[in-house]
Design a protein around this motif. Structure first.
Motif, PDB file in Angstrom:
ATOM      1  N   VAL A 131      -2.418 -25.962 -30.761  1.00 34.18           N
ATOM      2  CA  VAL A 131      -1.341 -24.975 -29.953  1.00 34.18           C
ATOM      3  C   VAL A 131      -0.257 -24.901 -31.120  1.00 34.18           C
ATOM      4  CG1 VAL A 131      -0.117 -25.147 -28.134  1.00 34.18           C
ATOM      5  CG2 VAL A 131      -2.914 -25.467 -27.914  1.00 34.18           C
ATOM      6  N   ASP A 132       0.044 -26.257 -31.013  1.00 38.11           N
ATOM      7  CA  ASP A 132       1.348 -26.096 -32.512  1.00 38.11           C
ATOM      8  C   ASP A 132       1.094 -24.950 -33.694  1.00 38.11           C
ATOM      9  OD1 ASP A 132       2.574 -28.231 -30.844  1.00 38.11           O
ATOM     10  OD2 ASP A 132       1.724 -29.620 -31.955  1.00 38.11           O
ATOM     11  N   VAL A 133       0.022 -24.775 -33.703  1.00 34.53           N
ATOM     12  CA  VAL A 133       0.116 -23.947 -35.195  1.00 34.53           C
ATOM     13  C   VAL A 133       0.114 -22.308 -34.987  1.00 34.53           C
ATOM     14  CG1 VAL A 133      -1.573 -22.885 -36.790  1.00 34.53           C
ATOM     15  CG2 VAL A 133      -0.917 -25.255 -36.376  1.00 34.53           C
ATOM     16  N   LEU A 134      -0.515 -22.235 -33.633  1.00 36.89           N
ATOM     17  CA  LEU A 134      -0.563 -21.348 -33.122  1.00 36.89           C
ATOM     18  C   LEU A 134       1.077 -20.310 -32.347  1.00 36.89           C
ATOM     19  CD1 LEU A 134      -1.770 -18.399 -31.254  1.00 36.89           C
ATOM     20  CD2 LEU A 134      -0.872 -20.252 -29.340  1.00 36.89           C
ATOM     21  N   GLU A 135       1.877 -21.472 -32.127  1.00 34.53           N
ATOM     22  CA  GLU A 135       2.846 -21.142 -31.676  1.00 34.53           C
ATOM     23  C   GLU A 135       3.894 -20.331 -33.328  1.00 34.53           C
ATOM     24  OE1 GLU A 135       6.663 -22.455 -29.709  1.00 34.53           O
ATOM     25  OE2 GLU A 135       5.846 -24.003 -29.779  1.00 34.53           O
ATOM     26  N   HIS A 136       3.491 -21.463 -34.327  1.00 33.10           N
ATOM     27  CA  HIS A 136       4.371 -21.374 -35.467  1.00 33.10           C
ATOM     28  C   HIS A 136       4.149 -19.391 -36.527  1.00 33.10           C
ATOM     29  CE1 HIS A 136       5.751 -22.384 -39.198  1.00 33.10           C
ATOM     30  NE2 HIS A 136       3.967 -21.709 -40.128  1.00 33.10           N
ATOM     31  N   ASP A 137       2.511 -19.181 -36.034  1.00 37.00           N
ATOM     32  CA  ASP A 137       1.859 -18.563 -36.665  1.00 37.00           C
ATOM     33  C   ASP A 137       2.121 -17.206 -35.724  1.00 37.00           C
ATOM     34  OD1 ASP A 137       0.904 -19.893 -38.854  1.00 37.00           O
ATOM     35  OD2 ASP A 137      -1.007 -19.991 -38.062  1.00 37.00           O
ATOM     36  N   GLN A 138       2.427 -17.011 -34.368  1.00 36.53           N
ATOM     37  CA  GLN A 138       2.860 -16.232 -34.254  1.00 36.53           C
ATOM     38  C   GLN A 138       4.036 -15.221 -33.970  1.00 36.53           C
ATOM     39  OE1 GLN A 138       2.373 -18.050 -29.844  1.00 36.53           O
ATOM     40  NE2 GLN A 138       0.707 -16.419 -28.991  1.00 36.53           N
ATOM     41  N   LEU A 139       4.903 -17.020 -34.384  1.00 35.02           N
ATOM     42  CA  LEU A 139       6.451 -16.281 -35.430  1.00 35.02           C
ATOM     43  C   LEU A 139       6.089 -15.763 -36.101  1.00 35.02           C
ATOM     44  CD1 LEU A 139       9.047 -16.414 -34.062  1.00 35.02           C
ATOM     45  CD2 LEU A 139       9.146 -19.128 -35.338  1.00 35.02           C
ATOM     46  N   ARG A 140       5.656 -16.289 -37.634  1.00 32.29           N
ATOM     47  CA  ARG A 140       5.205 -15.463 -38.790  1.00 32.29           C
ATOM     48  C   ARG A 140       5.019 -13.985 -38.914  1.00 32.29           C
ATOM     49  NH1 ARG A 140       2.329 -19.311 -42.644  1.00 32.29           N
ATOM     50  NH2 ARG A 140       2.366 -17.863 -44.248  1.00 32.29           N
ATOM     51  N   PHE A 141       4.245 -13.964 -37.718  1.00 33.41           N
ATOM     52  CA  PHE A 141       3.984 -12.538 -37.571  1.00 33.41           C
ATOM     53  C   PHE A 141       4.619 -11.818 -36.860  1.00 33.41           C
ATOM     54  CE2 PHE A 141      -0.894 -13.983 -37.154  1.00 33.41           C
ATOM     55  CZ  PHE A 141      -1.041 -13.273 -38.224  1.00 33.41           C
ATOM     56  N   ILE A 142       5.611 -12.213 -35.628  1.00 33.73           N
ATOM     57  CA  ILE A 142       6.458 -11.422 -35.506  1.00 33.73           C
ATOM     58  C   ILE A 142       7.924 -10.886 -36.825  1.00 33.73           C
ATOM     59  CG2 ILE A 142       8.342 -11.622 -33.613  1.00 33.73           C
ATOM     60  CD1 ILE A 142       6.671 -12.954 -31.895  1.00 33.73           C
ATOM     61  N   LYS A 143       7.782 -12.450 -37.192  1.00 37.73           N
ATOM     62  CA  LYS A 143       9.158 -12.361 -38.574  1.00 37.73           C
ATOM     63  C   LYS A 143       8.853 -11.260 -39.257  1.00 37.73           C
ATOM     64  CE  LYS A 143      11.330 -16.726 -37.108  1.00 37.73           C
ATOM     65  NZ  LYS A 143      11.911 -18.097 -37.657  1.00 37.73           N
ATOM     66  N   SER A 144       7.411 -11.358 -39.430  1.00 40.62           N
ATOM     67  CA  SER A 144       7.062 -10.485 -41.141  1.00 40.62           C
ATOM     68  C   SER A 144       7.146  -8.949 -40.659  1.00 40.62           C
ATOM     69  CB  SER A 144       5.504 -10.440 -41.043  1.00 40.62           C
ATOM     70  OG  SER A 144       5.428 -11.937 -41.744  1.00 40.62           O
ATOM     71  N   SER A 145       7.138  -8.519 -39.606  1.00 35.03           N
ATOM     72  CA  SER A 145       6.517  -7.218 -38.567  1.00 35.03           C
ATOM     73  C   SER A 145       8.834  -6.615 -39.154  1.00 35.03           C
ATOM     74  CB  SER A 145       6.931  -6.872 -36.984  1.00 35.03           C
ATOM     75  OG  SER A 145       7.644  -8.056 -36.302  1.00 35.03           O
ATOM     76  N   LEU A 146       9.404  -7.538 -39.303  1.00 40.27           N
ATOM     77  CA  LEU A 146      11.305  -7.276 -39.373  1.00 40.27           C
ATOM     78  C   LEU A 146      11.220  -6.439 -40.837  1.00 40.27           C
ATOM     79  CD1 LEU A 146      13.946  -6.986 -39.385  1.00 40.27           C
ATOM     80  CD2 LEU A 146      14.464  -9.325 -40.750  1.00 40.27           C
ATOM     81  N   ARG A 147       9.994  -5.991 -41.411  1.00 38.53           N
ATOM     82  CA  ARG A 147       9.890  -5.416 -42.855  1.00 38.53           C
ATOM     83  C   ARG A 147       9.884  -4.381 -42.170  1.00 38.53           C
ATOM     84  NH1 ARG A 147       5.213  -2.545 -44.016  1.00 38.53           N
ATOM     85  NH2 ARG A 147       4.919  -3.684 -45.988  1.00 38.53           N
ATOM     86  N   ASN A 148       9.315  -4.103 -41.147  1.00 39.12           N
ATOM     87  CA  ASN A 148       9.778  -1.594 -40.082  1.00 39.12           C
ATOM     88  C   ASN A 148      11.054  -1.735 -40.210  1.00 39.12           C
ATOM     89  OD1 ASN A 148       6.796  -1.677 -40.303  1.00 39.12           O
ATOM     90  ND2 ASN A 148       6.431  -3.091 -38.237  1.00 39.12           N
ATOM     91  N   VAL A 149      12.217  -3.039 -39.747  1.00 36.88           N
ATOM     92  CA  VAL A 149      13.255  -2.341 -39.942  1.00 36.88           C
ATOM     93  C   VAL A 149      14.032  -2.348 -41.398  1.00 36.88           C
ATOM     94  CG1 VAL A 149      15.724  -3.421 -39.325  1.00 36.88           C
ATOM     95  CG2 VAL A 149      13.360  -3.759 -38.365  1.00 36.88           C
ATOM     96  N   TYR A 150      13.216  -2.763 -42.132  1.00 33.56           N
ATOM     97  CA  TYR A 150      13.562  -2.792 -44.155  1.00 33.56           C
ATOM     98  C   TYR A 150      13.783  -1.115 -44.313  1.00 33.56           C
ATOM     99  CZ  TYR A 150      15.235  -7.031 -45.067  1.00 33.56           C
ATOM    100  OH  TYR A 150      15.851  -8.081 -45.214  1.00 33.56           O
ATOM    101  N   LEU A 151      12.292  -0.626 -43.673  1.00 26.89           N
ATOM    102  CA  LEU A 151      11.787   0.336 -44.189  1.00 26.89           C
ATOM    103  C   LEU A 151      11.850   1.302 -42.897  1.00 26.89           C
ATOM    104  CD1 LEU A 151       7.759   0.216 -44.026  1.00 26.89           C
ATOM    105  CD2 LEU A 151       9.031  -0.408 -45.863  1.00 26.89           C
ATOM    106  N   ALA A 152      12.327   1.348 -41.925  1.00 27.77           N
ATOM    107  CA  ALA A 152      13.022   2.442 -40.993  1.00 27.77           C
ATOM    108  C   ALA A 152      14.140   2.305 -41.830  1.00 27.77           C
ATOM    109  CB  ALA A 152      13.897   1.965 -39.135  1.00 27.77           C
TER     110      ALA A 152
END
Length: 292
Positions: free
Chosen positions: A191-212
């Motif tokens: 469960v601890d890893v789940l929360e950490h990795d979910q957050l990594r996927f979410i934060k990584s998606s900031l790349r879409n803002v750079y592209l926009a």
């Protein structure tokens, strides 16, 4: 020796950070860099090592805790009154590397210590608590003959490319990468890893803002990558993205959404990696609240 590859690539790394708004352009201090000569002599650094340190760009000392690599590696500053650490990359009591080599960044506990050798002109990323956990650098006759020690451009060049492609995404005071697929599979159910990795996927998606905002993630050089990038627009869109994303995450927790619904509403890429988390939790168990 000119050591030009180190000077050039370190400068370009910092300039890329600035272009991506990870730091400000004014946070890059151009040479000559201040070196405490008395302390450097006391640490027995060679004259060539000292001369090179004076030629390297330096970050604002206020950014001493800012990671310059995703796994944690922080800039060091050679104006200190005590530079004994300059030859002790893993913080041992005695010098671990020759007087012709020096620490370029410290590992921040579990990260990477970058070590440069003026004799071979090679850079060695030393992972004392990772890849090199079973080795003692002081016991290796010449660590710069290891396969991990390479010419600077072979190590820093790919790092800069990862930034240009937004494989490394600056987020606050972090450089974010998506989780490794093999590790996701191996750690499934934690469960601890789940929360950490979910957050990594979410934060990584900031790349879409750079592209926009106009960042060109297919470019092979910094000038092309940032040519159409509107930094002011990026900052506006980033704030909007942060607000909207947190609202979705708050609602998801309140209403007990599944990860599948969360990633869909957030517009995350529907890759095999991100879907591994869909059935991570035991049936009936709710995910923790995720905060940016």
């Amino acid at each position: 020796m000119s050591h030009e590859p180190l000077v050039t690539n370190l400068t370009l790394l910092y300039q890329t950070f600035a272009a991506l708004h990870y730091i400000s352009p004014t946070d890059i201090f151009s040479p000559p860099t201040t070196v405490n000569l008395d302390a450097a002599t006391e640490a027995a650094l060679s004259s060539e090592a000292i001369a090179l340190l004076q030629r390297l760009p330096q970050l604002n000392p206020d950014l001493y805790s800012l990671p310059i690599l995703p796994n944690g590696s922080q800039s060091v500053f050679y104006d200190d009154g005590d530079l004994d650490w300059s030859r002790r990359p893993t913080f041992q009591p005695e010098p671990e590397i020759s007087k012709h080599a020096f620490v370029l960044s410290n590992p921040n506990i579990y990260g990477t210590s970058l070590i440069y050798d003026t004799t071979s002109e090679k850079l060695l990323p030393w992972e004392a608590w990772g890849k090199h956990v079973d080795l003692e650098i002081a016991e290796i006759e010449n660590p710069f003959e290891m396969d991990d020690a390479k010419p600077v451009e072979q190590i820093m060049g790919p790092w800069i490319e990862k930034l240009l492609r937004l494989d490394w995404v600056p987020f606050g005071e972090e450089l974010i990468t998506e989780p490794d697929e093999a590790n996701l599979v191996a750690m499934k159910g934690d469960v601890d890893v789940l929360e950490h990795d979910q957050l990594r996927f979410i934060k990584s998606s900031l790349r879409n803002v750079y592209l926009a905002a106009g960042w060109n993630d297919t470019a092979n050089d910094l000038e092309t990558a940032k040519k159409e990038f509107d930094g002011d627009l990026f900052e506006i869109k980033k704030l909007e993205w942060m607000k909207r994303t947190q609202e979705i995450l708050d609602q998801a927790y309140d209403e007990g959404w599944t990860w599948s619904r969360i990633r869909t509403d957030l517009g995350l890429a529907n890759s095999g990696k991100v879907t591994i988390l869909d059935d991570w939790l035991p049936e009936g168990e709710q995910m923790r609240h995720i905060g940016l």
